[in-house]
Design a protein around this motif. Structure first.
Motif: not given
Length: 452
Positions: A162-169, A308-314, A410-418
């Motif tokens: 969870a901490v890794q994910q928080m710092l990643g976000l 790339d699709l699985l990036r959208l699932v925790p 780039a596309f899942p990154r845009f959905i999750l990060q931007v």
């Protein structure tokens, strides 16, 4: 001779793409740096530079600074096989991108919206708030800078998921906010581009002095160039080429100096071609050709093709079915290096080498060319809002991750990060633009950088 032919093809394919996409020659005040041209040039460099370095090593000049295949040079036929993966990937990309862009260059230049002063101040405060949040999180969990470059990554991996994910976000939000700050500032006051350039120079200097993130600094530099080509004073071709050459040399030098520091070897001119990220990435393809059978026996084809699709699932939901190809590769075959904080890039070339080779690379390149061609259309409308300009700039800067991470990352990154950042900004009412176009100087008589 075959390696020389591959180098020549890699260098000529971006010129072919430019020829297919260029608009009729006439003065234009709106000539944004094109995402397809940027990506094509990056692919050409990632392929041509290590091929040149390997050719020099085979001729007895210099030494390859990469130990994964031992002290001996790789087999020439394997080098050629990976070289064709690069060539066909870039060929598929160039043809597909040119197909999407065909006929679009005749559209009228959009009216660019200008942010308000409140927008610019809010972007600066947002960028600062994220920086403070990152520092506070690391302080709360006693995460130090690490003893060296590799250890700076290891100290984060030792934390709970969870901490890794928080710092990643927070880290990705930090970069998105930096790009947004650059875009908004240049759109607000185009003539202040020198101050924005100084901001980027400080980030680059930090990379050399303190060993900061080289990728972060150079991505911000590219964001400045792209945003300036859209909202700031038009970028002349000579200026853009100067930025490109300087950025390439600085990137190669930073990587070579860092690599020689890690290996304890002396820096030589050949180190620019025979070490650093380009060579390490090329060796991913060589190494994966050798390990492809072992990886296929692990039955990971499904997760790797769906990555790339699985990036959208925790990961908390699907567990180990969610695979990070780069982390899996390093942790499985080079566990000591991985535990010390090291990692390898992956991306379209490695994915193709692990799959069906050059034919798969051709398909991946074509699909990515179609996708990036659609991204370019963000600036084809009659009115380009600041969000569209930011989104396009972000995609141009992140496009090269298709070579380093996964093909369509780039596309899942845009959905999750931007997208979350844009939603928050819009809910706060920050990015409300006036319809008045920015104060742009008249178009120069010099040839613009890219006119598609």
């Amino acid at each position: 001779m075959m390696v020389a032919l591959q180098v020549l093809m890699l260098l000529l394919l971006p010129l072919l793409l430019w020829r297919l996409c260029r608009a009729p020659a006439r003065p234009r005040s709106f000539a944004p740096i094109d995402i397809g041209m940027v990506f094509a040039c990056i692919v050409a460099l990632y392929g041509a530079v290590p091929l040149i370095g390997l050719s020099l090593a085979l001729a007895g000049l210099g030494a390859i600074q990469e130990e994964r295949l031992g002290d001996t040079l790789p087999d020439v036929q394997e080098v050629i096989a990976v070289g064709w993966i690069y060539v066909l990937f870039l060929t598929g990309f160039a043809l597909a991108y040119a197909f999407i862009r065909r006929g679009r260059h005749g559209l009228a230049a959009p009216v660019l919206q200008r942010p308000t002063t409140r927008n610019a101040v809010a972007m600066l405060m947002l960028f600062g708030a994220i920086q403070i949040s990152i520092a506070a999180t690391k302080s709360a969990y006693a995460i130090g800078p690490g003893a060296d470059y590799l250890d700076s990554y290891a100290v984060v991996r030792d934390q709970p998921l969870a901490v890794q994910q928080m710092l990643g976000l927070l880290g990705t939000a930090d970069f998105a906010a930096a790009v947004l700050f650059i875009v908004v500032t240049l759109a607000w006051r185009p003539r202040w581009h020198g101050l924005v350039a100084l901001f980027v120079v400080v980030l680059l200097a930090q990379t050399f002095i303190t060993g900061g993130s080289r990728g972060y600094a150079f991505r911000c530099g590219l964001a400045y160039v792209v945003a300036r080509s859209i909202s700031g004073p038009p970028v002349r071709l000579v200026t853009a080429l100067a930025f490109g050459v300087f950025g390439l040399l600085a990137f190669l030098a930073a990587g070579a100096i860092r690599q020689t520091g890690l290996d304890g070897q002396a820096f030589t001119p050949w180190s620019l071609f025979q070490g650093g990220e380009f060579m390490a990435f090329f060796y991913n393809g060589l190494d994966l050709l050798d390990k492809a059978t072992d990886i296929r026996e692990l039955a990971l084809s499904g997760p790797l093709y769906l990555v790339d699709l699985l990036r959208l699932v925790p990961r908390q939901i699907i567990g180990d079915f969610k695979v990070d190809p780069a982390a899996f590769y390093a942790s499985t075959f080079y566990p000591d290096f991985f535990e010390s904080g090291g990692a390898f890039a992956f991306g379209a070339i490695a994915e193709s080498a692990l799959g069906y080779g050059a034919p798969e690379a051709l398909v991946r390149g074509a699909l990515l060319g179609l996708a990036y061609g659609l991204v370019r259309r963000l600036l084809d409308g009659q009115r380009a809002g600041i969000v569209a300009v930011f989104a396009y700039t972000w995609f141009v800067v992140v496009a090269y991750e298709g070579l380093r991470d996964t093909t369509f990352t780039a596309f899942p990154r845009f959905i999750l990060q931007v997208l979350p950042l844009l939603i928050a900004v819009r809910l706060l009412g920050i990015l409300k633009s006036t319809p008045k176009p920015p104060d742009r100087p008249a178009a120069p008589s010099a040839t613009p950088l890219e006119s598609s």
